[in-house]
Write a protein that holds these residues in place. Structure first.
Motif, mmCIF file in Angstrom:
data_model
loop_
_atom_site.group_PDB
_atom_site.id
_atom_site.type_symbol
_atom_site.label_atom_id
_atom_site.label_comp_id
_atom_site.label_asym_id
_atom_site.label_seq_id
_atom_site.Cartn_x
_atom_site.Cartn_y
_atom_site.Cartn_z
ATOM 1 N N LYS B 91 0.812 -1.217 0.000
ATOM 2 C CA LYS B 91 0.000 0.000 0.000
ATOM 3 C C LYS B 91 0.847 1.268 0.000
ATOM 4 O O LYS B 91 0.459 2.279 -0.569
ATOM 5 N N ASP B 92 1.989 1.184 0.659
ATOM 6 C CA ASP B 92 2.888 2.337 0.746
ATOM 7 C C ASP B 92 4.244 1.966 0.156
ATOM 8 O O ASP B 92 4.584 0.783 0.080
ATOM 9 N N SER B 93 5.011 2.971 -0.225
ATOM 10 C CA SER B 93 6.386 2.709 -0.647
ATOM 11 C C SER B 93 7.108 1.995 0.494
ATOM 12 O O SER B 93 6.926 2.343 1.660
ATOM 13 N N ASP B 127 7.616 0.619 -4.837
ATOM 14 C CA ASP B 127 6.506 1.573 -4.869
ATOM 15 C C ASP B 127 5.224 0.826 -5.212
ATOM 16 O O ASP B 127 5.255 -0.120 -6.016
ATOM 17 N N PRO B 128 4.077 1.251 -4.643
ATOM 18 C CA PRO B 128 2.819 0.550 -4.922
ATOM 19 C C PRO B 128 2.493 0.584 -6.427
ATOM 20 O O PRO B 128 2.625 1.629 -7.060
ATOM 21 N N GLY B 129 2.097 -0.563 -6.968
ATOM 22 C CA GLY B 129 1.711 -0.640 -8.373
ATOM 23 C C GLY B 129 2.883 -0.681 -9.335
ATOM 24 O O GLY B 129 2.688 -0.701 -10.547
ATOM 25 N N VAL B 130 4.104 -0.654 -8.806
ATOM 26 C CA VAL B 130 5.299 -0.682 -9.662
ATOM 27 C C VAL B 130 5.999 -2.029 -9.428
ATOM 28 O O VAL B 130 6.647 -2.220 -8.397
ATOM 29 N N PRO B 131 5.847 -2.971 -10.386
ATOM 30 C CA PRO B 131 6.439 -4.293 -10.148
ATOM 31 C C PRO B 131 7.961 -4.241 -10.109
ATOM 32 O O PRO B 131 8.574 -3.451 -10.823
#
Lengths: 191, 192
Positions: B91-93, B127-131
């Protein structure tokens, strides 16, 4: 003799009962009070590391935070980088900060500039992408050590990497040690 | 008389109880240790701050990689275990900083610092959403390859925070004592 002894016993019992009640009442007050005193430092540390209460700041407005005036001046996507996957977007966030109280190393301790989206996801500045910066642009941490004086104006810029689906709702936020658990949540640019 | 005997019995039971509690008391380090999130090599393990899924495990006698423009060859008296894994922030970095290979005999190996300059090693910022993908390199004894456990956490020491513990499954040993499928040289390239 026997009656006198009985009377003393009854008196003691009443006194004892009174003290028993007093002790019980004292425990009801003292136990929570002791817990509060013992956990005070832990709670203070916990709150000092968390961003709980958002202070909304309208677009183009300034907000006094950590002894300085913060204004969001730009939030934009940096498109066209061939080295970044197409579903990811680098985001540049610019602030103009007018320094009020100059002790930034104390007031801005643990400075965090973040992006927060509608799903309450938090992004911190990235080291994965970098752009050539204008000479006067600083990061939050480098601004702390810039030696800025009261009345100086600082340009603070941070770079983020977010997925494309988040770009529609992300909002910049600023958090510093002297203001936590409150933080500034800026409205997105309106024009 | 009976009352005295009963009192004595209660006293002895209390002593036994206290002794039992004292000897079975968990160590402070265990009480405040990491909170394990278990999984196997085939699934994604969810921790408080990140998700991890092991992609593959490769064993090699020698490692090859570029360091400051020069090719470097790393040999070992044991065997290199290279674990490739997919990571994602929840959810968070978040940071992923520590990895340990725990063998079947309980021997623990931290990710090797000899190969720490190769691409994809820890620590890694997520980072969230960054694979993201990491490649962890361990220098282990060949006997510790079978039924090993991979431990991955956000910090080097993570008291009261979750730690991924991934069972890496059975690995047969070759006639020369090396894990089955051990390659001669594994190249730690820029992409993986």
């Amino acid at each position: 003799m026997s009656i006198a002894t009985q009377g003393t016993r009854n008196e003691r019992t009443v006194t004892e009962q009174r003290w028993w009640l007093r002790s019980l009442l004292a425990l009801i007050v003292l136990i929570p009070a002791a817990l509060a005193v013992m956990s005070y430092d832990s709670v203070k540390t916990l709150l000092g590391n968390q961003d709980f209460f958002a202070q909304d700041v309208a677009w183009k407005s300034k907000a006094r935070f950590g002894g300085s005036e913060w204004q969001l001046t730009d939030l934009r996507a940096a498109l066209g980088r061939s080295d970044i996957p197409p579903d990811l977007v680098p985001i540049l966030v610019d602030f103009t900060v007018t320094v009020g109280e100059p002790d930034l190393q104390k007031l801005w301790l643990g400075c965090r500039i973040m992006l927060i989206d509608a799903a309450d996801r938090h992004w911190l500045p990235t080291g994965a992408v970098s752009f050539r910066q204008a000479d006067d642009a600083k990061t939050c941490v480098s601004a702390m050590f810039s030696g800025a004086k009261s009345g100086d104006t600082l340009k603070v810029r941070e770079t983020f990497l977010v997925p494309k689906d988040a770009t529609a709702t992300i909002r910049p936020a600023v958090s510093v040690g002297s203001e936590r658990p409150s933080f500034l949540l800026f409205q997105r640019p309106q024009d | 008389m009976m009352r005295r005997v009963a009192n004595l019995a209660v006293f002895l039971i209390a002593i036994l109880l206290c002794y039992g509690m004292q000897t079975t008391k968990p160590h402070y380090a265990d009480l405040t240790g990491p909170i394990p999130a278990y999984g196997a090599i085939s699934n994604t393990v969810h921790t408080r701050t990140f998700d991890i899924g092991v992609d593959k495990v490769v064993f090699a006698r020698t490692l090859k990689f570029d360091q400051f423009g020069k090719q470097k060859l790393l040999t070992t008296g044991g065997v290199w275990a290279i674990v490739t894994a997919n990571l994602a922030a929840t959810k968070d970095s978040a940071m992923v900083a520590a990895a340990t290979w725990r063998g079947p005999d309980g021997l623990s190996y931290r990710a090797s610092e000899r190969a720490s300059l190769a691409t994809g090693g820890l620590p890694m910022a997520l980072d969230p959403g960054v694979p993201a993908k990491t490649r962890m390199v361990f220098e282990i004894l060949p006997s510790q390859a079978d039924e090993a456990m991979l431990l991955v956490s956000g910090k080097l020491f993570a008291p009261l925070d979750s730690e991924a513990r991934i069972a890496l499954g059975p690995v047969a040993l070759q006639a020369d004592g090396m894990p089955e499928g051990t390659v001669e040289t594994y190249e730690l390239g820029k992409t993986f």
